[in-house]
Design a protein around this motif. Sequence first.
Motif, short mmCIF file in Angstrom:
data_model
loop_
_atom_site.label_atom_id
_atom_site.label_comp_id
_atom_site.label_asym_id
_atom_site.label_seq_id
_atom_site.Cartn_x
_atom_site.Cartn_y
_atom_site.Cartn_z
N ALA A 115 0.83 -1.21 0.00
CA ALA A 115 0.00 0.00 0.00
C ALA A 115 0.86 1.26 0.00
O ALA A 115 0.56 2.23 -0.71
CB ALA A 115 -0.94 0.00 1.21
N LEU A 116 1.93 1.24 0.76
CA LEU A 116 2.83 2.39 0.84
C LEU A 116 3.48 2.68 -0.51
O LEU A 116 3.52 3.82 -0.96
CB LEU A 116 3.90 2.12 1.90
CG LEU A 116 4.85 3.23 2.25
CD1 LEU A 116 4.09 4.42 2.83
CD2 LEU A 116 5.87 2.72 3.25
N ILE A 117 3.96 1.65 -1.15
CA ILE A 117 4.62 1.84 -2.46
C ILE A 117 3.62 2.26 -3.52
O ILE A 117 3.90 3.14 -4.33
CB ILE A 117 5.39 0.57 -2.86
CG1 ILE A 117 6.61 0.40 -1.94
CG2 ILE A 117 5.83 0.64 -4.32
CD1 ILE A 117 7.38 -0.87 -2.15
N GLU A 118 2.45 1.66 -3.51
CA GLU A 118 1.44 2.03 -4.50
C GLU A 118 0.96 3.46 -4.29
O GLU A 118 0.73 4.18 -5.25
CB GLU A 118 0.27 1.05 -4.45
CG GLU A 118 0.65 -0.30 -5.04
CD GLU A 118 -0.39 -1.37 -4.81
OE1 GLU A 118 -1.53 -1.06 -4.42
OE2 GLU A 118 -0.03 -2.55 -5.00
N ARG A 119 0.87 3.89 -3.05
CA ARG A 119 0.47 5.26 -2.76
C ARG A 119 1.56 6.24 -3.21
O ARG A 119 1.28 7.32 -3.72
CB ARG A 119 0.23 5.42 -1.26
CG ARG A 119 -0.29 6.82 -0.88
CD ARG A 119 -0.49 6.96 0.61
NE ARG A 119 0.81 7.21 1.23
CZ ARG A 119 1.18 6.73 2.40
NH1 ARG A 119 0.39 5.96 3.09
NH2 ARG A 119 2.37 7.00 2.89
N LYS A 120 2.80 5.83 -3.05
CA LYS A 120 3.94 6.68 -3.38
C LYS A 120 4.14 6.81 -4.89
O LYS A 120 4.44 7.87 -5.39
CB LYS A 120 5.20 6.10 -2.74
CG LYS A 120 6.45 6.89 -2.99
CD LYS A 120 7.65 6.22 -2.33
CE LYS A 120 8.94 6.83 -2.80
NZ LYS A 120 9.78 5.94 -3.54
#
Length: 125
Positions: A115-120
């Motif tokens: 989720a963090l990478i996709e948000r970034k």
Amino acid sequence: MRSILIVDDQPGIRLLLEELFRKENYSVRLAKNGVDAFKNIEAEQPDCVLLDMKMAGIDGTEVLKKIKIDWPAVPVIMMTAYGELEKIEEVLALGAEKYFTKPFDIYEVRDTVNALIERKQPEQW
């Protein structure tokens, strides 16, 4: 390909997380201490760092500080075997995205990193 750097002085934790993220099609790099972590990040900036708080030599808090100065866009998730509220508050104030207390649920770690990478960087996936 998404990339992750796993920094932990415990070989078992590194191998467990390496296997988990390789199955998720990540390029995985491992570091056993702060010095190795810096060498890895300098060679190739990862999309995310999973970082142990307590390590011999340069501890995770010091590694986090340097990452946030030199590579501020790299998200860092802290891991700790100790529930030290004061240290946890410190690393969150220094820029850690989240922390997990060991033993952690590996699927929760996986979902958080994804989720963090996709948000970034949603445009890259």
